[in-house]
Design an enzyme around this catalytic site. Structure first.
Site, PDB file in Angstrom:
ATOM      1  N   PRO A 115      16.161   6.159  43.479  1.00 11.74           N
ATOM      2  CA  PRO A 115      16.964   5.563  42.408  1.00 11.74           C
ATOM      3  C   PRO A 115      17.098   4.037  42.531  1.00 11.74           C
ATOM      4  O   PRO A 115      17.113   3.330  41.528  1.00 11.74           O
ATOM      5  CB  PRO A 115      18.327   6.246  42.542  1.00 11.74           C
ATOM      6  CG  PRO A 115      18.343   6.854  43.907  1.00 11.74           C
ATOM      7  CD  PRO A 115      16.924   7.136  44.261  1.00 11.74           C
ATOM      8  N   HIS A 148      52.550  24.163  75.806  1.00 14.03           N
ATOM      9  CA  HIS A 148      51.675  25.293  76.154  1.00 14.03           C
ATOM     10  C   HIS A 148      51.490  26.171  74.925  1.00 14.03           C
ATOM     11  O   HIS A 148      50.988  27.281  75.016  1.00 14.03           O
ATOM     12  CB  HIS A 148      52.286  26.125  77.289  1.00 14.03           C
ATOM     13  CG  HIS A 148      52.714  25.319  78.463  1.00 14.03           C
ATOM     14  ND1 HIS A 148      54.010  24.842  78.602  1.00 14.03           N
ATOM     15  CD2 HIS A 148      52.012  24.860  79.525  1.00 14.03           C
ATOM     16  CE1 HIS A 148      54.072  24.147  79.736  1.00 14.03           C
ATOM     17  NE2 HIS A 148      52.886  24.134  80.305  1.00 14.03           N
ATOM     18  N   MET A 171      14.790   0.393  47.414  1.00 14.67           N
ATOM     19  CA  MET A 171      14.626  -0.611  46.361  1.00 14.67           C
ATOM     20  C   MET A 171      13.630  -1.700  46.773  1.00 14.67           C
ATOM     21  O   MET A 171      13.040  -2.365  45.936  1.00 14.67           O
ATOM     22  CB  MET A 171      15.980  -1.245  45.999  1.00 14.67           C
ATOM     23  CG  MET A 171      16.653  -1.991  47.126  1.00 14.67           C
ATOM     24  SD  MET A 171      18.006  -3.048  46.530  1.00 14.67           S
ATOM     25  CE  MET A 171      19.333  -1.903  46.334  1.00 14.67           C
ATOM     26  N   SER A 220      26.357   0.099  49.673  1.00 10.11           N
ATOM     27  CA  SER A 220      25.414  -0.790  50.371  1.00 10.11           C
ATOM     28  C   SER A 220      24.583  -1.573  49.356  1.00 10.11           C
ATOM     29  O   SER A 220      24.121  -2.671  49.645  1.00 10.11           O
ATOM     30  CB  SER A 220      24.525   0.009  51.323  1.00 10.11           C
ATOM     31  OG  SER A 220      23.975   1.110  50.658  1.00 10.11           O
ATOM     32  N   LYS A 224      58.547  19.057  85.923  1.00  7.41           N
ATOM     33  CA  LYS A 224      58.922  19.395  84.545  1.00  7.41           C
ATOM     34  C   LYS A 224      59.713  20.698  84.565  1.00  7.41           C
ATOM     35  O   LYS A 224      59.433  21.591  85.366  1.00  7.41           O
ATOM     36  CB  LYS A 224      57.674  19.542  83.660  1.00  7.41           C
ATOM     37  CG  LYS A 224      56.840  18.284  83.570  1.00  7.41           C
ATOM     38  CD  LYS A 224      55.780  18.345  82.494  1.00  7.41           C
ATOM     39  CE  LYS A 224      54.792  19.476  82.627  1.00  7.41           C
ATOM     40  NZ  LYS A 224      54.053  19.479  83.903  1.00  7.41           N
TER      41      LYS A 224
END
Length: 570
Positions: free
Chosen positions: A556, A220, A494, A445, A108
């Protein structure tokens, strides 16, 4: 100083290489050096060997590209530091002694890499080795590159691949050097970053404001060409491609309609895969709109800058031969294993499946059953809308505070559905239709759990109208919820209300039972069970992640179920 998951700061480059080699049976470390070589070195006898490398911190580059069909070996420096001349020379000697017919160094374009690889090359030549070096500079950032020239960045990986495929096919050093240099000239890369990176044990190399992104920075953390306000992904990609192909930019890549390219979408280390996919799609769209054919697209982390949240785009102009070299097989672990073919946003979608034939709904007309179903459902909907705020309040302590909204959404969906058509009079069809409505509209859900419950309950009511069937339906619904939801009575969900009601409804199986009395007892049991959840430890659902000392209210979901059952009785 940012946190890093390292064992020691000084040993991090060695440890990273050791980990890679430990997990890859095709790699070996060269004793006494930070060098990784192919396990099957004897296989390169009579072929050209390819060596590359550079600083660490760019993983999977460069060791991830060692393998049959890519690199023979790599030399790693410390993080963001060039490797030593001694280690580069040791790698050259190792492949020369294995019988390589010439050695190509792929480097490089950084001063340190050029110096250290160049010095090792001169010493190896003095020892009689046939070594050459190709320097890759693919960065399109600077409109007027300085004396140092264009930086070598992610495009170097494509050069590894082109060279590796040629070497594997038995090409000579002359041919590989010529074709690799031509490929390197037909390529450009540009980076964009949202954050800096930091070498282990050091502070970040620069700072970016919360609302800024930087165009054209190096791997870099070196400065780019300009800072700008954060843009949406599609606009950012347009800006990048425009800069890369702008003829007034001395380091641009000439791209004309009808050109064929390989596109590389590279994660600079800290971008999420979700963002990378969005950028990739935007790049393909943008190139297509300019009449460019994307012969291949590679998306992933190919050459990173530690944890920098950024992306680079590489384009290489290709003909049939070059595409063949990109497609050639390799065992290098970091090269993506994808089917060969062009990238396009115009891929034909798989047609949506048709729904299975529905049984004719015999009792959908207006009648006593339909009118009763409508009245009962209307009461349930009103009840849920009335307790919306109460459910949200209860949910704030243990969830995300939307339980009331979710149930209100269900109530509105049921009302909408009843306005559009009369509800079926047959219980099985009614529950089945309600399941469809809730699954589509309720969300969360809860929507799926009610959908499961109603679908299973409907199945056990099919063709039955006796009271005992309702007890069976309740049990079947609860069983389905438990099977997929994973909760049990006592887990503060529930299910606590439902199971208590189901226990009472079992009396419907006794001959001569009064259904209204049984339902009243079921409602009472459900309400008591909902209240009892106040003192329970949450064993399932989002509340199970909250310390029980903070859960001082009833669940709830359990309260909502008790309210629905209560509405049925009114």
């Amino acid at each position: 100083i940012p946190k890093k998951l390292v064992t020691t700061v000084s040993g991090c480059a060695d440890d990273a290489l050791a980990g890679l080699v430990a997990c890859n049976p095709g790699l070996r470390l060269l004793q006494g050096h930070r060098v990784v070589l192919r396990d099957d070195l004897p296989a390169i006898r009579g072929r050209v060997a390819l060596l590359s490398g550079g600083g660490s911190g760019h993983e999977p580059a460069h060791a991830g590209y060692v393998g049959k069909g890519m690199l023979t070996g790599v030399v790693a420096g410390a993080v963001f530091a060039s490797p030593s001349v001694g280690s580069v020379l040791a790698a050259i000697r190792a492949v020369a002694q294995a019988g390589a017919a010439g050695i190509l160094l792929i480097v490089k374009n950084y001063t340190g890499d050029r110096l250290n690889f160049g010095m090792a090359l001169e010493r190896a030549r003095a020892e009689g080795a046939d070594v050459r070096m190709v320097v890759v500079g693919d960065d399109c950032a600077f409109a007027a590159p300085g004396k140092a020239g264009r930086r070598g960045i992610c495009g170097t990986v494509l050069i590894h691949k082109v060279a590796g495929a040629l070497a594997e096919a038995g090409a000579s050093l002359d041919e590989i050097e010529r074709k690799v240099m031509a490929a390197a000239k037909a390529m450009g890369t540009l980076g964009l970053s949202l954050s800096p990176c930091s070498i282990p044990g050091s502070k970040p190399s620069f700072q970016l404001a919360e609302d800024e992104m930087e165009l054209g920075l190096g791997i870099h953390g070196e400065a780019g060409v300009r800072r700008m306000k954060v843009l949406p992904a599609d606009k950012a990609v347009e800006t990048m491609l425009k800069h890369m192909t702008d003829p007034s930019n001395a380091s641009h890549l000439s791209l004309t309609p009808g050109s064929s390219v390989v596109l590389m979408v590279n994660n600079l280390g800290g971008l999420s895969c979700l963002e990378l996919g969005i950028v990739a799609g935007a790049a393909v769209r943008c190139l297509e709109s300019r009449g460019i054919c994307i012969a291949r697209a590679l998306v992933g982390s190919f050459m990173t800058a530690l944890e920098m949240a950024g992306v680079s785009l590489t384009l290489m102009l290709v003909d049939e031969e070059r595409v063949g070299l990109i497609d050639a097989k390799t065992t290098a672990m970091a090269w993506p294993n994808i089917p060969a073919g062009p990238a396009t946003t115009r891929r034909e979608e798989v047609p949506a499946p048709t729904e299975g034939p529905r049984k004719p709904q015999d009792e959908t007309g207006i009648g006593p059953g339909t009118a009763l179903a409508r009245r009962v459902l209307e009461r349930v909907c009103s009840t849920l809308l009335d307790i919306q705020d109460k459910l949200n309040e209860l949910d704030r302590g243990a969830g995300d505070g939307d339980c009331g909204h979710t149930h209100a959404r269900a109530a509105q969906a049921i009302r909408e559905w009843m306005r559009s058509r009369p509800p079926p009079a047959a219980p099985a069809q009614l529950l089945s239709a309600l399941a469809d409505v809730l699954l589509e509209q309720m969300g969360g859900s809860s929507g799926v759990l009610y959908g499961l419950f109603l679908t299973a309950a409907a199945r056990s009511l099919r063709g039955r109208s006796d009271f005992a069937a309702w007890a069976d339906a309740m049990d079947a619904g609860i069983e389905a919820m438990q099977r997929y939801g994973g909760a049990a009575p006592g887990d503060r969900t529930m299910l606590d209300s439902l199971c208590a009601a189901a226990q009472a409804l079992r009396s419907l199986r006794s001959p001569g039972a009064d259904p209204l009395q049984v339902l009243a007892a079921a409602v009472q049991s459900a309400e008591a069970a909902a209240e009892a959840t106040r003192h329970m430890e949450a064993g399932a659902g989002r509340a199970s992640y909250i310390r029980s000392s903070r859960l001082e209210q009833p669940d709830p979901g359990a309260v909502a179920v008790a309210a629905v059952l209560g509405a049925l009785l009114e």
